[in-house]
Design an enzyme around this catalytic site. Structure first.
Site, PDB file in Angstrom:
ATOM      1  N   ARG A  34       8.881   1.213   6.959  1.00  0.00           N
ATOM      2  CA  ARG A  34       7.576   1.748   6.558  1.00  0.00           C
ATOM      3  C   ARG A  34       6.893   2.442   7.735  1.00  0.00           C
ATOM      4  NH1 ARG A  34       2.638  -1.287   3.320  1.00  0.00           N
ATOM      5  NH2 ARG A  34       0.982  -0.507   4.665  1.00  0.00           N
ATOM      6  N   ALA A  35       6.215   3.529   7.412  1.00  0.00           N
ATOM      7  CA  ALA A  35       5.734   4.438   8.445  1.00  0.00           C
ATOM      8  C   ALA A  35       4.452   4.012   9.140  1.00  0.00           C
ATOM      9  CB  ALA A  35       5.510   5.818   7.824  1.00  0.00           C
ATOM     10  N   HIS A  46      -5.703 -10.733   3.798  1.00  0.00           N
ATOM     11  CA  HIS A  46      -4.608 -10.980   4.749  1.00  0.00           C
ATOM     12  C   HIS A  46      -4.976 -11.972   5.844  1.00  0.00           C
ATOM     13  CE1 HIS A  46      -1.499  -8.231   3.489  1.00  0.00           C
ATOM     14  NE2 HIS A  46      -2.287  -7.178   3.529  1.00  0.00           N
ATOM     15  N   ARG A  82       2.610   1.722  10.356  1.00  0.00           N
ATOM     16  CA  ARG A  82       2.435   0.907  11.561  1.00  0.00           C
ATOM     17  C   ARG A  82       3.534   1.156  12.605  1.00  0.00           C
ATOM     18  NH1 ARG A  82      -1.753  -2.687  11.041  1.00  0.00           N
ATOM     19  NH2 ARG A  82      -2.369  -3.382   8.968  1.00  0.00           N
ATOM     20  N   HIS A 133      -2.169  -2.954  -5.453  1.00  0.00           N
ATOM     21  CA  HIS A 133      -1.342  -4.166  -5.565  1.00  0.00           C
ATOM     22  C   HIS A 133      -2.292  -5.340  -5.487  1.00  0.00           C
ATOM     23  CE1 HIS A 133      -2.167  -4.710  -1.351  1.00  0.00           C
ATOM     24  NE2 HIS A 133      -1.804  -3.456  -1.160  1.00  0.00           N
ATOM     25  N   HIS A 166       7.429  -3.903   5.543  1.00  0.00           N
ATOM     26  CA  HIS A 166       7.676  -2.962   6.643  1.00  0.00           C
ATOM     27  C   HIS A 166       9.134  -2.997   7.100  1.00  0.00           C
ATOM     28  CE1 HIS A 166       3.400  -2.073   7.515  1.00  0.00           C
ATOM     29  NE2 HIS A 166       3.208  -3.285   7.041  1.00  0.00           N
ATOM     30  N   ARG A 184       1.777 -12.231   7.822  1.00  0.00           N
ATOM     31  CA  ARG A 184       0.855 -11.426   7.007  1.00  0.00           C
ATOM     32  C   ARG A 184       1.512 -11.074   5.662  1.00  0.00           C
ATOM     33  NH1 ARG A 184      -3.741  -8.399   8.432  1.00  0.00           N
ATOM     34  NH2 ARG A 184      -4.050  -6.395   7.383  1.00  0.00           N
ATOM     35  N   SER A 238       0.809  -1.225   0.000  1.00  0.00           N
ATOM     36  CA  SER A 238       0.000   0.000   0.000  1.00  0.00           C
ATOM     37  C   SER A 238       0.838   1.269   0.000  1.00  0.00           C
ATOM     38  CB  SER A 238      -0.886   0.044   1.244  1.00  0.00           C
ATOM     39  OG  SER A 238      -1.903  -0.898   1.160  1.00  0.00           O
TER      40      SER A 238
HETATM   41  O1  LIG Z   1       0.502  -3.608   6.965  1.00  0.00           O
HETATM   42  C1  LIG Z   1      -0.152  -4.487   6.412  1.00  0.00           C
HETATM   43  O2  LIG Z   1      -1.355  -4.699   6.664  1.00  0.00           O
HETATM   44  C2  LIG Z   1       0.547  -5.397   5.442  1.00  0.00           C
HETATM   45  O3  LIG Z   1       1.854  -5.631   5.867  1.00  0.00           O
HETATM   46  C3  LIG Z   1       0.624  -4.765   4.104  1.00  0.00           C
HETATM   47  O4  LIG Z   1      -0.640  -4.373   3.625  1.00  0.00           O
HETATM   48  P1  LIG Z   1      -0.883  -2.987   2.913  1.00  0.00           P
HETATM   49  O5  LIG Z   1       0.387  -2.649   2.191  1.00  0.00           O
HETATM   50  O6  LIG Z   1      -2.013  -3.278   1.953  1.00  0.00           O
HETATM   51  O7  LIG Z   1      -1.247  -1.995   3.935  1.00  0.00           O
HETATM   52 MN   LIG Z   2      -2.844  -2.074  -0.042  1.00  0.00          MN
HETATM   53 MN   LIG Z   3      -2.259  -5.391   2.460  1.00  0.00          MN
END
Ligand SMILES: O=C(O)[C@H](O)COP(=O)(O)O
Ligand SMILES: [Mn+2]
Ligand SMILES: [Mn+2]
EC number: 5.4.2.12
Length: 559
Positions: free
Chosen positions: A286-287, A434, A289, A472, A140, A170, A81
């Protein structure tokens, strides 16, 4: 951009008119793949998306949504995402966090920067804590980056290291946590042989401990804080391997949702709470989370939960997670500088913008879309609406999520006449995909399709234009396959469920009564990707895109 002569003013498109409302719909986790029983989009009833595909061949196409097309290190990297929405919104391909960290580690520059020098101050008398997602998912964080950082930090004076792991399942197969813990334990024992006091100190499943996003459930971050910082958790083990194996054996436990645990010594004392004088690095690049934990670690004023004890630490993020908030203020690697996004250009050219999703994807159509920047460009021209997500559940139990509510908000925004662009993210295919629950994912895909219908009907009513795409793949393939594409079986003969994203391309469909009749997709772009969408959207608003944007997907026939 500071160069002289720069102007935010976009040139008029020579052929396309202004003033048509444009709906931009992003179906999260909606790729194109072979039709079989593991393709939930194929299995689900999706008449609207089917009609876009089959109805107008010149107005439906596929684009790349993974790997180098979205700034990831290689074409073996699935899309996600963050990079997907960055590319959609920014119209250019930026080297993303995964790649920037790889480069900084390979060149050693990571150890020369302000961030590392800052945390290094703690190495003499304090402990270095590394907190983050333990897998090779590459969405992430990445295990090999953690391994290199452990090695690099220990070679540069870190004497006592504690790793706080978050198990994945995940972005990688469920159950793979055991192998990742073994690998990490092996590395840590090698460090111990060199006289470094290095251990795993705590852990938990990413969706239950620490990695919430967009403030959906601060309880998740609190569970992590208690284990990582305070050294308190409901489960105590002598080793992380024992912890993960034991907790996975509980009914319904999986890597994503393992409860929090701490590692204790022979006297039952937690081996790695965070104390005054320690250094903490959150190793995710990645930011979304990590922002909540970053706030808890960094902010003096913090009221989201009772931190009980706030140690005086030196804290650095792997990257700076929010450029607008400058959070965290110390970081090891500079984030991609995603500037002059299409959102900013369009707002500066008078396009009144409405963006909406539910909480779990709200930042995707705002923060990620705008180049990892929170807030409005111009609050007089923009409205961002967040529909509250369910919290505390796995989304297979409510697979329709808030698709209907999001669609209704988009419909109302279109009908209000107050907006020129109405942009939404529909999370269902991704969030339910997921969970690995195939039946629920089919329900999710149907719900997303119904939401698209509501929005397209509104576009019809207002004489507007739509562009429907995805960030994606996910729901279109729910099984791990071999190279020949055949489902892989586990030891007991069952299929191996794929909870992660995929490498599949995603659709882009355009249409609506406001679309100039001569518009069709070009056939001369070799391998278009998500970054080509921004210029396309600018054209649909009647503007030419900036010269350095990836080229538009459309052309306009004269007739
Ligand atoms: O953070 C998440 O849920 C997955 O690692 C990646 O999913 P997303 O890229 O669709 O947020
Ligand atoms: Mn996504
Ligand atoms: Mn996802």
């Amino acid at each position: 951009m500071a160069s002289s002569g720069f102007s935010w003013t976009l040139p008029d498109h020579p052929k396309l008119p202004k003033g048509k409302p444009v709906a931009v719909v992003v179906l999260d986790g909606w790729g194109e793949a072979n039709a079989d029983q593991y393709n939930c989009i194929h299995v689900a009833q999706t008449p609207v998306m089917d009609s876009l595909k089959n109805g107008a061949p010149e107005k439906w196409r596929l684009v790349k949504a993974h790997g180098t097309a979205v700034g990831l290190p290689s074409d073996d990297d699935m899309g996600n995402s963050e990079v997907g929405h960055n590319a959609l919104g920014a119209g250019r391909i930026f080297a993303q966090g995964a790649k920037l960290v790889d480069k900084a580690l390979a060149s050693g520059k990571i150890y020369e920067g302000d961030g590392f020098n800052y945390i290094k101050e703690s190495f003499e008398n304090g402990t270095l804590h590394l907190i983050g997602l333990l897998s090779d998912g590459g969405v992430h964080s990445r295990l090999d980056q953690l391994q290199l950082l452990l090695k690099g930090a220990s070679e540069r004076g870190a004497k006592r290291i504690r790793v706080h792991i978050l198990t994945d399942g995940r972005d990688v197969l469920d159950g793979s946590s055991v192998g990742f813990v073994e690998t990490l334990e092996n590395d840590l024992s090698q460090l111990r042989e060199k006289g470094i006091d290095a251990q795993i100190a705590s852990g938990g499943g990413r969706m239950y401990v620490t990695m919430d996003r967009y403030e959906n459930d601060w309880g998740v971050v609190k569970r992590g804080w208690d284990a990582q910082v305070l050294g308190e958790a409901p489960y105590k083990f002598k080793s992380a391997l024992e912890a993960v194996k034991t907790l996975r054996a509980e009914p319904k436990a999986n890597d994503q949702y393992l409860p929090p645990f701490v590692i204790v010594d022979d006297s039952g004392k937690a081996v790695g709470p965070v104390n005054d004088g320690d250094a903490v690095v959150t190793i995710n690049f990645r930011a979304d989370r990590m922002v909540m934990l970053a706030k808890a670690l960094e902010y003096a004023d913090f009221d989201k939960f009772d931190r009980v004890r706030v140690p005086k630490i030196r804290y650095a993020g792997m990257l700076q997670y929010d450029g607008e908030l400058m959070l965290p203020s110390h970081y090891l690697v500079s984030p991609p500088e995603i500037e002059r996004t299409s959102g900013e250009y369009l707002v500066k050219n008078g396009i009144r913008t409405f963006a909406c999703s539910e909480t779990v994807k709200f930042g995707h159509v705002t923060f990620f879309w705008n180049g990892n920047r929170s807030g409005y460009f111009d609050e007089t021209k923009e409205e961002y609406v967040e529909v509250p997500s369910d919290s505390g559940i796995t989304f297979n139990v409510a697979p329709k999520m808030k698709a209907l509510e999001i669609a209704e908000k988009a419909r109302d925004a279109l009908l209000s006449g107050k907006f020129d662009q109405v942009r939404v993210n529909l999370p269902n295919g991704d969030m339910v995909g997921h969970t690995g629950d195939i039946e629920a994912t089919v329900v999710a895909c149907k719900a997303a399709d119904e939401a698209v219908k509501i929005i397209l009907d509104a576009v019809e009513q207002v004489g507007g234009i739509y562009l429907v795409t995805a960030d994606h793949g996910n729901a279109e393939d729910m099984v791990k396959r071999n190279k020949a594409g055949k489902p892989l079986l586990d030891k007991s003969g069952g299929i191996q469920i794929l909870t992660s994203h995929t490498l599949q391309p995603v659709p882009v469909a355009i249409g609506g009564p406001g679309l100039h009749p001569g518009v069709k997709f070009r056939t001369d772009i070799e391998t278009p990707g998500l970054a080509n969408v921004a210029a396309t959207v600018m054209n649909l608003h009647g503007f030419e895109a900036p010269a350095d944007y990836e080229t538009t997907l459309i052309e306009v026939a004269d007739n």
